[in-house]
Scaffold this motif. Structure first.
Motif, PDB file in Angstrom:
ATOM      1  N   ILE A   1       5.969   5.534   0.066  1.00 21.17           N
ATOM      2  CA  ILE A   1       6.142   4.123   0.423  1.00 21.17           C
ATOM      3  C   ILE A   1       5.851   3.293  -0.817  1.00 21.17           C
ATOM      4  O   ILE A   1       4.763   3.392  -1.398  1.00 21.17           O
ATOM      5  CB  ILE A   1       5.175   3.709   1.560  1.00 21.17           C
ATOM      6  CG1 ILE A   1       5.350   4.591   2.796  1.00 21.17           C
ATOM      7  CG2 ILE A   1       5.332   2.235   1.895  1.00 21.17           C
ATOM      8  CD1 ILE A   1       6.652   4.416   3.509  1.00 21.17           C
ATOM      9  N   PRO A   2       6.798   2.444  -1.281  1.00 23.43           N
ATOM     10  CA  PRO A   2       6.588   1.692  -2.518  1.00 23.43           C
ATOM     11  C   PRO A   2       5.444   0.681  -2.404  1.00 23.43           C
ATOM     12  O   PRO A   2       5.421  -0.146  -1.486  1.00 23.43           O
ATOM     13  CB  PRO A   2       7.917   0.980  -2.738  1.00 23.43           C
ATOM     14  CG  PRO A   2       8.917   1.794  -1.983  1.00 23.43           C
ATOM     15  CD  PRO A   2       8.169   2.270  -0.768  1.00 23.43           C
ATOM     16  N   GLU A   3       4.538   0.772  -3.343  1.00 24.20           N
ATOM     17  CA  GLU A   3       3.377  -0.121  -3.370  1.00 24.20           C
ATOM     18  C   GLU A   3       3.669  -1.431  -4.095  1.00 24.20           C
ATOM     19  O   GLU A   3       3.088  -2.466  -3.774  1.00 24.20           O
ATOM     20  CB  GLU A   3       2.207   0.588  -4.061  1.00 24.20           C
ATOM     21  CG  GLU A   3       0.921  -0.226  -4.124  1.00 24.20           C
ATOM     22  CD  GLU A   3      -0.204   0.517  -4.817  1.00 24.20           C
ATOM     23  OE1 GLU A   3      -1.346   0.021  -4.801  1.00 24.20           O
ATOM     24  OE2 GLU A   3       0.055   1.603  -5.389  1.00 24.20           O
ATOM     25  N   HIS A   4       4.572  -1.388  -5.073  1.00 22.85           N
ATOM     26  CA  HIS A   4       4.879  -2.572  -5.870  1.00 22.85           C
ATOM     27  C   HIS A   4       6.389  -2.828  -5.885  1.00 22.85           C
ATOM     28  O   HIS A   4       7.184  -1.892  -5.823  1.00 22.85           O
ATOM     29  CB  HIS A   4       4.390  -2.399  -7.314  1.00 22.85           C
ATOM     30  CG  HIS A   4       2.920  -2.221  -7.448  1.00 22.85           C
ATOM     31  ND1 HIS A   4       2.023  -3.253  -7.254  1.00 22.85           N
ATOM     32  CD2 HIS A   4       2.173  -1.124  -7.746  1.00 22.85           C
ATOM     33  CE1 HIS A   4       0.799  -2.805  -7.429  1.00 22.85           C
ATOM     34  NE2 HIS A   4       0.856  -1.512  -7.735  1.00 22.85           N
ATOM     35  N   ALA A   5       6.759  -4.084  -5.993  1.00 26.24           N
ATOM     36  CA  ALA A   5       8.160  -4.471  -6.161  1.00 26.24           C
ATOM     37  C   ALA A   5       8.206  -5.774  -6.942  1.00 26.24           C
ATOM     38  O   ALA A   5       7.275  -6.591  -6.874  1.00 26.24           O
ATOM     39  CB  ALA A   5       8.856  -4.630  -4.819  1.00 26.24           C
ATOM     40  N   LYS A   6       9.287  -5.956  -7.669  1.00 31.45           N
ATOM     41  CA  LYS A   6       9.438  -7.147  -8.507  1.00 31.45           C
ATOM     42  C   LYS A   6      10.835  -7.717  -8.349  1.00 31.45           C
ATOM     43  O   LYS A   6      11.828  -6.979  -8.346  1.00 31.45           O
ATOM     44  CB  LYS A   6       9.200  -6.794  -9.978  1.00 31.45           C
ATOM     45  CG  LYS A   6       9.422  -7.947 -10.950  1.00 31.45           C
ATOM     46  CD  LYS A   6       9.137  -7.539 -12.387  1.00 31.45           C
ATOM     47  CE  LYS A   6      10.227  -6.655 -12.961  1.00 31.45           C
ATOM     48  NZ  LYS A   6      10.026  -6.374 -14.397  1.00 31.45           N
ATOM     49  N   LEU A   7      10.909  -9.029  -8.209  1.00 30.01           N
ATOM     50  CA  LEU A   7      12.179  -9.748  -8.252  1.00 30.01           C
ATOM     51  C   LEU A   7      12.173 -10.709  -9.438  1.00 30.01           C
ATOM     52  O   LEU A   7      11.150 -11.340  -9.721  1.00 30.01           O
ATOM     53  CB  LEU A   7      12.400 -10.586  -6.987  1.00 30.01           C
ATOM     54  CG  LEU A   7      12.516  -9.908  -5.629  1.00 30.01           C
ATOM     55  CD1 LEU A   7      12.784 -10.962  -4.566  1.00 30.01           C
ATOM     56  CD2 LEU A   7      13.611  -8.865  -5.649  1.00 30.01           C
TER      57      LEU A   7
ATOM     58  N   HIS B   1       0.589   4.161   7.520  1.00 28.82           N
ATOM     59  CA  HIS B   1      -0.491   3.673   6.650  1.00 28.82           C
ATOM     60  C   HIS B   1       0.040   2.896   5.448  1.00 28.82           C
ATOM     61  O   HIS B   1      -0.742   2.292   4.713  1.00 28.82           O
ATOM     62  CB  HIS B   1      -1.345   4.846   6.162  1.00 28.82           C
ATOM     63  CG  HIS B   1      -2.077   5.551   7.269  1.00 28.82           C
ATOM     64  ND1 HIS B   1      -2.901   4.900   8.156  1.00 28.82           N
ATOM     65  CD2 HIS B   1      -2.085   6.864   7.643  1.00 28.82           C
ATOM     66  CE1 HIS B   1      -3.399   5.751   9.032  1.00 28.82           C
ATOM     67  NE2 HIS B   1      -2.914   6.959   8.743  1.00 28.82           N
ATOM     68  N   GLY B   2       1.338   2.931   5.246  1.00 27.01           N
ATOM     69  CA  GLY B   2       1.919   2.242   4.098  1.00 27.01           C
ATOM     70  C   GLY B   2       2.266   0.799   4.403  1.00 27.01           C
ATOM     71  O   GLY B   2       2.456   0.400   5.559  1.00 27.01           O
ATOM     72  N   ARG B   3       2.336   0.019   3.365  1.00 26.70           N
ATOM     73  CA  ARG B   3       2.808  -1.365   3.436  1.00 26.70           C
ATOM     74  C   ARG B   3       3.890  -1.492   2.371  1.00 26.70           C
ATOM     75  O   ARG B   3       3.602  -1.485   1.182  1.00 26.70           O
ATOM     76  CB  ARG B   3       1.662  -2.362   3.192  1.00 26.70           C
ATOM     77  CG  ARG B   3       0.559  -2.319   4.251  1.00 26.70           C
ATOM     78  CD  ARG B   3       1.058  -2.815   5.608  1.00 26.70           C
ATOM     79  NE  ARG B   3       0.016  -2.766   6.635  1.00 26.70           N
ATOM     80  CZ  ARG B   3      -0.181  -1.749   7.455  1.00 26.70           C
ATOM     81  NH1 ARG B   3       0.604  -0.659   7.374  1.00 26.70           N
ATOM     82  NH2 ARG B   3      -1.141  -1.793   8.358  1.00 26.70           N
ATOM     83  N   ASN B   4       5.134  -1.612   2.802  1.00 27.13           N
ATOM     84  CA  ASN B   4       6.288  -1.383   1.946  1.00 27.13           C
ATOM     85  C   ASN B   4       6.700  -2.636   1.155  1.00 27.13           C
ATOM     86  O   ASN B   4       7.336  -3.553   1.676  1.00 27.13           O
ATOM     87  CB  ASN B   4       7.463  -0.893   2.789  1.00 27.13           C
ATOM     88  CG  ASN B   4       8.537  -0.237   1.961  1.00 27.13           C
ATOM     89  OD1 ASN B   4       8.894  -0.714   0.898  1.00 27.13           O
ATOM     90  ND2 ASN B   4       9.058   0.875   2.457  1.00 27.13           N
TER      91      ASN B   4
ATOM     92  N   THR C   1       0.854  -1.191   0.000  1.00 25.65           N
ATOM     93  CA  THR C   1       0.000   0.000   0.000  1.00 25.65           C
ATOM     94  C   THR C   1       0.886   1.236   0.000  1.00 25.65           C
ATOM     95  O   THR C   1       1.786   1.361   0.839  1.00 25.65           O
ATOM     96  CB  THR C   1      -0.905   0.027   1.246  1.00 25.65           C
ATOM     97  OG1 THR C   1      -1.679  -1.185   1.281  1.00 25.65           O
ATOM     98  CG2 THR C   1      -1.837   1.229   1.222  1.00 25.65           C
ATOM     99  N   ALA C   2       0.628   2.139  -0.915  1.00 24.84           N
ATOM    100  CA  ALA C   2       1.394   3.382  -0.975  1.00 24.84           C
ATOM    101  C   ALA C   2       0.933   4.347   0.114  1.00 24.84           C
ATOM    102  O   ALA C   2      -0.227   4.326   0.545  1.00 24.84           O
ATOM    103  CB  ALA C   2       1.238   4.030  -2.342  1.00 24.84           C
ATOM    104  N   ALA C   3       1.857   5.181   0.590  1.00 25.05           N
ATOM    105  CA  ALA C   3       1.525   6.212   1.584  1.00 25.05           C
ATOM    106  C   ALA C   3       2.620   7.271   1.559  1.00 25.05           C
ATOM    107  O   ALA C   3       3.716   7.046   1.033  1.00 25.05           O
ATOM    108  CB  ALA C   3       1.409   5.589   2.979  1.00 25.05           C
ATOM    109  N   HIS C   4       2.308   8.439   2.139  1.00 27.36           N
ATOM    110  CA  HIS C   4       3.300   9.509   2.248  1.00 27.36           C
ATOM    111  C   HIS C   4       4.336   9.095   3.291  1.00 27.36           C
ATOM    112  O   HIS C   4       4.001   8.806   4.445  1.00 27.36           O
ATOM    113  CB  HIS C   4       2.617  10.819   2.660  1.00 27.36           C
ATOM    114  CG  HIS C   4       3.492  12.008   2.465  1.00 27.36           C
ATOM    115  ND1 HIS C   4       4.600  12.249   3.253  1.00 27.36           N
ATOM    116  CD2 HIS C   4       3.413  13.048   1.586  1.00 27.36           C
ATOM    117  CE1 HIS C   4       5.178  13.378   2.876  1.00 27.36           C
ATOM    118  NE2 HIS C   4       4.466  13.880   1.856  1.00 27.36           N
ATOM    119  N   ALA C   5       5.613   9.063   2.871  1.00 27.08           N
ATOM    120  CA  ALA C   5       6.658   8.565   3.756  1.00 27.08           C
ATOM    121  C   ALA C   5       6.934   9.479   4.934  1.00 27.08           C
ATOM    122  O   ALA C   5       7.479   9.040   5.957  1.00 27.08           O
ATOM    123  CB  ALA C   5       7.948   8.351   2.962  1.00 27.08           C
ATOM    124  N   GLY C   6       6.517  10.770   4.836  1.00 28.76           N
ATOM    125  CA  GLY C   6       6.725  11.697   5.947  1.00 28.76           C
ATOM    126  C   GLY C   6       5.478  11.906   6.776  1.00 28.76           C
ATOM    127  O   GLY C   6       5.528  11.840   8.010  1.00 28.76           O
TER     128      GLY C   6
END
Length: 421
Positions: free
Chosen positions: A277-283, A235-238, A225-230
């Motif tokens: 906060i990054p919402e997506h990531a790929k390996l 609320h984010g899920r990184n 989940t994206a969120a404001h990092a400051g």
């Protein structure tokens, strides 16, 4: 008569990566038909769901349009839309007999080819026209020798049948499995696969090859989940942290006492800005082992690590197999037969008395070889020597074109010898 050097240089100028070989495969179909050879291609020789690591539709469509622009026959490549780029030529002999198959891979690599003056394709004006794509492994030569063999056998003056398998997407070990699952190899009694180079010098020939590793290529997608990092980081899920945790722990998987192993995370992509906060990531990663069993165990451990890393950050993860191969065991009978026939080729000065065990890469022809052997047939994977000025998968890779003639002569002898014994 086909000009092998001219044809190889044409393929070299128009490199197409896995499942986008529309122009290459289309040209193969045209040439086989010009020899009055029966041709099957597209979905009739590939099982769609069994394809691995197929590019996104946008990439496939762009490659398709590029092929049309560069002279591909629209009536032929229409049947290849969506990445169905395998081609099978079938030459019926003049009397009943066994079925002998030869496999040729067609795809290129996502590499920017050198334009330096000491690079022969640049100096002689046949460097890649497609920026960022390059034949850096010799598959342009493999496809060319397949056409050369087809021309030599076109009259069908032999017993049995010859199958010429032009395979897409060998790089990343993605394309062979779907051909196998379609049943193309189910009637094959003898299968010959080969590669140019691989560290074997010009004039040398190996009738078999060992050392290929079992491998699985994987893609893991993390969604958070994206969120404001400051302002609201809670609320984010990184997704990036989950992917990074997985990367470190995948590389911490212990080595095995019963087999050689390799593991590598080659791609980690995530994030859009410093304050989000990054919402997506790929390996994108791979496992390898000299043991098929151990490789399966590595994959299980990777899957467990990916899931646990996702759970730690409260994100979800999905894993997809995008490629794979198994070890190759060559049949001694065919290894020896190939070595015997190579003695009649003037271009071969050294004939290996055993199989080369220096590969330590992976090859999806392994699935074809396994299927033929499971059905009671025999198979081998050979090496035709070439002095390449730079390693495989290097921007300055090239082949000595005289090796094309050595290969075609050998393959023709193998076809005729195998069918008449």
């Amino acid at each position: 008569m086909v000009d092998l050097i001219k044809l190889r240089r044409d393929f070299h100028q128009h490199p197409e990566v896995g499942f986008t070989e529309f122009r290459t495969a289309g040209k193969v179909v045209e040439l086989l038909k010009s020899f009055n050879i029966k041709v099957k291609y597209g979905k009739e020789v590939m099982d769609g769901p069994s394809r691995r690591g197929v590019p996104d539709k946008e990439i496939l469509d762009q490659a398709y349009e590029r092929a049309l622009k560069d002279g591909a026959n629209p009536e032929i490549i229409e049947k290849m839309k969506g990445g169905y780029t395998a081609v099978i030529g079938e030459i019926e002999g003049n009397q009943p007999g066994p079925v002998v198959a030869f496999r040729f891979d067609m795809d290129a690599l996502p590499i920017l080819e050198s334009d330096e003056a000491d690079h022969v394709p640049a100096a002689k004006k046949f460097r890649s026209k497609y920026k960022g794509n390059m034949h850096a492994c010799g598959h342009d030569g493999h496809t060319t020798t397949g056409i050369g063999l087809a021309e030599k056998l076109r009259n069908g003056d032999f017993p049995g049948k010859v199958k010429l398998i032009f395979q897409p997407a060998e790089e990343g070990v993605r394309g062979a499995y779907s051909i196998v699952e379609k049943g193309v190899l189910d009637d094959v009694d003898y299968l010959y696969c080969y590669h140019l180079g691989t560290g074997v010098p010009l004039g040398e020939f190996h009738g078999g090859t060992g050392g290929f590793l079992a491998t699985t290529k994987l893609r893991a997608d993390f969604t958070g989940t994206a969120a404001h990092a400051g302002a609201s980081p809670e609320h984010g899920r990184n997704a990036l942290l989950a992917a990074a945790t997985a990367t470190l722990n995948i590389h911490a998987i212990p080595r095995y006492s019963e087999a050689d192993t390799r593991i590598n995370v080659g791609v980690l992509q995530s994030g859009t800005a410093a304050n989000i906060i990054p919402e997506h990531a790929k390996l994108i990663l791979e496992t390898r082992s000299s043991s098929e069993k151990v490789n399966r165990e590595l994959v299980k451990r990777v899957e467990s690590i990916v899931k646990s890393s996702a759970d730690m950050q409260g994100v979800t993860a999905e894993i997809e197999v995008i490629g794979g191969a198994i070890p190759i065991n060559c049949d001694k009978e065919l290894v020896e037969l190939a070595q015997q026939e190579a003695q009649y080729i003037p271009g071969f000065k050294t004939i290996s008395q055993g199989s080369s065990d220096s590969a330590l890469g992976s090859e999806d022809a392994s699935y074809m070889i396994r299927r033929v052997q499971e059905n009671g047939g025999k198979a081998t994977y050979m090496v035709v020597g070439v002095d390449h000025p730079a390693p495989h998968h290097h921007p300055k890779f090239d082949i000595q074109e005289e090796a094309l003639f050595n290969a075609v002569s050998l393959l023709e002898r193998l076809a005729r010898r195998t069918l008449t014994e």
